[in-house]
Design a protein around this motif. Structure first.
Motif, PDB file in Angstrom:
ATOM      1  N   TRP A 107       8.737   5.791  -8.875  1.00  0.00           N
ATOM      2  CA  TRP A 107      10.064   4.943  -8.873  1.00  0.00           C
ATOM      3  C   TRP A 107       9.710   3.572  -8.391  1.00  0.00           C
ATOM      4  N   VAL A 108      10.295   2.646  -8.619  1.00  0.00           N
ATOM      5  CA  VAL A 108      10.258   1.256  -8.339  1.00  0.00           C
ATOM      6  C   VAL A 108      11.613   0.815  -8.097  1.00  0.00           C
ATOM      7  N   ILE A 109      11.912   0.473  -6.775  1.00  0.00           N
ATOM      8  CA  ILE A 109      13.675   0.273  -6.449  1.00  0.00           C
ATOM      9  C   ILE A 109      13.674  -1.325  -6.001  1.00  0.00           C
ATOM     10  N   ALA A 110      14.602  -1.951  -6.770  1.00  0.00           N
ATOM     11  CA  ALA A 110      14.899  -3.400  -6.531  1.00  0.00           C
ATOM     12  C   ALA A 110      15.924  -3.458  -5.511  1.00  0.00           C
ATOM     13  N   CYS A 111      15.696  -4.231  -4.602  1.00  0.00           N
ATOM     14  CA  CYS A 111      16.897  -4.085  -3.164  1.00  0.00           C
ATOM     15  C   CYS A 111      17.510  -5.600  -2.947  1.00  0.00           C
ATOM     16  N   TRP A 112      17.560  -6.310  -4.281  1.00  0.00           N
ATOM     17  CA  TRP A 112      18.280  -7.257  -4.274  1.00  0.00           C
ATOM     18  C   TRP A 112      18.662  -7.799  -5.725  1.00  0.00           C
ATOM     19  N   PHE A 113      19.781  -8.149  -5.980  1.00  0.00           N
ATOM     20  CA  PHE A 113      20.456  -8.385  -7.694  1.00  0.00           C
ATOM     21  C   PHE A 113      19.376  -9.094  -8.197  1.00  0.00           C
ATOM     22  N   ASP A 114      18.680 -10.331  -7.955  1.00  0.00           N
ATOM     23  CA  ASP A 114      17.870 -10.844  -8.638  1.00  0.00           C
ATOM     24  C   ASP A 114      16.445 -10.205  -9.268  1.00  0.00           C
ATOM     25  N   LEU A 115      16.173  -9.140  -8.730  1.00  0.00           N
ATOM     26  CA  LEU A 115      15.086  -8.603  -8.899  1.00  0.00           C
ATOM     27  C   LEU A 115      15.009  -7.453 -10.035  1.00  0.00           C
ATOM     28  N   VAL A 116      16.639  -7.258 -10.304  1.00  0.00           N
ATOM     29  CA  VAL A 116      16.843  -5.898 -11.159  1.00  0.00           C
ATOM     30  C   VAL A 116      16.264  -6.336 -12.521  1.00  0.00           C
ATOM     31  N   ARG A 117      16.804  -7.151 -13.081  1.00  0.00           N
ATOM     32  CA  ARG A 117      16.440  -7.270 -14.438  1.00  0.00           C
ATOM     33  C   ARG A 117      14.868  -7.555 -14.831  1.00  0.00           C
ATOM     34  N   PRO A 118      14.289  -8.543 -14.018  1.00  0.00           N
ATOM     35  CA  PRO A 118      12.922  -8.667 -14.234  1.00  0.00           C
ATOM     36  C   PRO A 118      12.187  -7.413 -13.907  1.00  0.00           C
ATOM     37  N   MET A 119      12.681  -6.208 -13.621  1.00  0.00           N
ATOM     38  CA  MET A 119      11.750  -5.038 -13.767  1.00  0.00           C
ATOM     39  C   MET A 119      11.505  -4.375 -15.077  1.00  0.00           C
ATOM     40  N   ASP A 120      12.223  -5.168 -16.050  1.00  0.00           N
ATOM     41  CA  ASP A 120      12.337  -4.837 -17.514  1.00  0.00           C
ATOM     42  C   ASP A 120      10.841  -5.051 -17.941  1.00  0.00           C
ATOM     43  N   THR A 121      10.062  -6.167 -17.253  1.00  0.00           N
ATOM     44  CA  THR A 121       8.816  -6.777 -17.823  1.00  0.00           C
ATOM     45  C   THR A 121       7.848  -5.766 -17.330  1.00  0.00           C
ATOM     46  N   LEU A 122       8.068  -4.724 -16.295  1.00  0.00           N
ATOM     47  CA  LEU A 122       6.889  -4.033 -15.678  1.00  0.00           C
ATOM     48  C   LEU A 122       6.668  -2.743 -16.601  1.00  0.00           C
ATOM     49  N   SER A 123       5.375  -2.362 -16.670  1.00  0.00           N
ATOM     50  CA  SER A 123       4.968  -1.125 -17.144  1.00  0.00           C
ATOM     51  C   SER A 123       5.553  -0.015 -16.768  1.00  0.00           C
ATOM     52  N   VAL A 124       5.813   0.943 -17.724  1.00  0.00           N
ATOM     53  CA  VAL A 124       6.546   2.424 -17.364  1.00  0.00           C
ATOM     54  C   VAL A 124       5.650   2.914 -16.227  1.00  0.00           C
ATOM     55  N   LYS A 125       4.307   2.572 -16.157  1.00  0.00           N
ATOM     56  CA  LYS A 125       3.593   3.292 -15.048  1.00  0.00           C
ATOM     57  C   LYS A 125       4.036   2.843 -13.609  1.00  0.00           C
ATOM     58  N   LYS A 126       4.735   1.992 -13.441  1.00  0.00           N
ATOM     59  CA  LYS A 126       5.314   1.281 -12.344  1.00  0.00           C
ATOM     60  C   LYS A 126       6.537   2.249 -11.823  1.00  0.00           C
ATOM     61  N   GLY A 127       6.949   2.780 -12.682  1.00  0.00           N
ATOM     62  CA  GLY A 127       7.916   3.960 -11.976  1.00  0.00           C
ATOM     63  C   GLY A 127       9.275   3.630 -12.652  1.00  0.00           C
ATOM     64  N   LYS A 128      10.216   4.871 -12.486  1.00  0.00           N
ATOM     65  CA  LYS A 128      11.638   4.474 -12.862  1.00  0.00           C
ATOM     66  C   LYS A 128      12.488   3.556 -12.260  1.00  0.00           C
ATOM     67  N   ARG A 129      13.241   2.705 -12.933  1.00  0.00           N
ATOM     68  CA  ARG A 129      13.930   1.810 -12.406  1.00  0.00           C
ATOM     69  C   ARG A 129      15.108   2.195 -11.649  1.00  0.00           C
ATOM     70  N   ALA A 130      15.349   1.542 -10.372  1.00  0.00           N
ATOM     71  CA  ALA A 130      16.452   1.730  -9.565  1.00  0.00           C
ATOM     72  C   ALA A 130      17.002   0.546  -8.851  1.00  0.00           C
ATOM     73  N   HIS A 131      18.074   0.478  -8.514  1.00  0.00           N
ATOM     74  CA  HIS A 131      18.604  -0.671  -7.937  1.00  0.00           C
ATOM     75  C   HIS A 131      19.348  -0.151  -6.370  1.00  0.00           C
ATOM     76  N   LEU A 132      18.853  -0.264  -5.247  1.00  0.00           N
ATOM     77  CA  LEU A 132      19.460  -0.277  -3.911  1.00  0.00           C
ATOM     78  C   LEU A 132      20.297  -1.345  -3.496  1.00  0.00           C
ATOM     79  N   ILE A 133      21.697  -0.774  -3.503  1.00  0.00           N
ATOM     80  CA  ILE A 133      22.612  -1.925  -3.106  1.00  0.00           C
ATOM     81  C   ILE A 133      23.142  -1.669  -1.753  1.00  0.00           C
ATOM     82  N   GLN A 134      23.142  -2.797  -0.981  1.00  0.00           N
ATOM     83  CA  GLN A 134      23.572  -2.448   0.479  1.00  0.00           C
ATOM     84  C   GLN A 134      24.915  -3.518   0.585  1.00  0.00           C
TER      85      GLN A 134
END
Length: 208
Positions: A107-134
């Motif tokens: 899993w790769v988990i973005a903890c802020w909004f502007d980190l979410v869409r850039p995760m699309d450029t990461l390899s699938v080996k970096k993990g499933k995408r998640a967004h932790l919203i606080q």
């Protein structure tokens, strides 16, 4: 089951949100998971405002305090990271994360909004995408960034929140049902007191 988890922070400030991530990472490590935190160095491009100046001054004072009282702590173990067995991996400059920055994970988990869409450029080996919203990030983002907050909610990453009201917000505003939430816990090793004698008249103290 054992998992490899990567948390992405915009920067490692002394905010309560960062403390929550560090504490959560420590608890996951104690359960046997392999957890890493990566962050960008601080960079503020927003307009010069008195409120921002005051906040930066407070942050500077806190950094000086930590540096003075923990002289042997490397930058990766300063601030809240000094409280737990968790390291802060800081990339070389304030930019989007790339494959070479991060380990392979489940899993790769973005903890802020502007980190979410850039995760699309990461390899699938970096993990499933998640967004932790606080929080309702539209209230804390910079001017003109509201559309990016909206896009982060509508992104196809798995959504996780830290409270029921945020999960309800996701349903009401974006039509996302059944968003799981992980409530912040209390570390009783840090917050507590031994049994002791007390005065007959109760004395209350408030901290702000």
């Amino acid at each position: 089951n054992y998992m490899k988890i990567t948390f992405l922070l915009p920067y490692a400030s002394l905010s309560g949100g960062v403390r929550y991530i560090v504490s959560l990472s420590n608890q996951l490590k104690e359960l046997g998971h392999d957890v890493n935190i990566y962050s960008r160095p601080w960079k503020d491009n927003r307009p010069w405002r008195v409120k921002r100046v005051v906040k930066n001054f407070i942050l500077l004072c806190r950094r000086i305090y930590f540096a003075k009282n923990e002289p042997d702590k490397p930058k990766s173990r300063s601030g809240y990271f000094a409280l737990y067995d968790v390291e802060n991996n800081i990339i070389n400059r304030a930019r989007n994360f790339v494959d070479n920055d991060l380990p392979d994970a489940d899993w790769v988990i973005a903890c802020w909004f502007d980190l979410v869409r850039p995760m699309d450029t990461l390899s699938v080996k970096k993990g499933k995408r998640a967004h932790l919203i606080q929080g309702d990030e539209a209230k804390f983002c910079g001017k003109g960034e509201e559309h990016e907050v909206d896009a982060s909610w509508r992104h196809n990453s798995v959504k996780i929140t830290c409270s029921q009201w945020l999960s309800d917000l996701g349903l009401e505003r974006y039509g996302i049902p059944n968003i799981p939430f992980v409530e912040p816990g209390i570390d009783h090793d840090l917050f507590g007191a031994n049994d002791r004698s007390r005065s007959s008249s109760p004395v209350l103290g408030f901290m702000f």
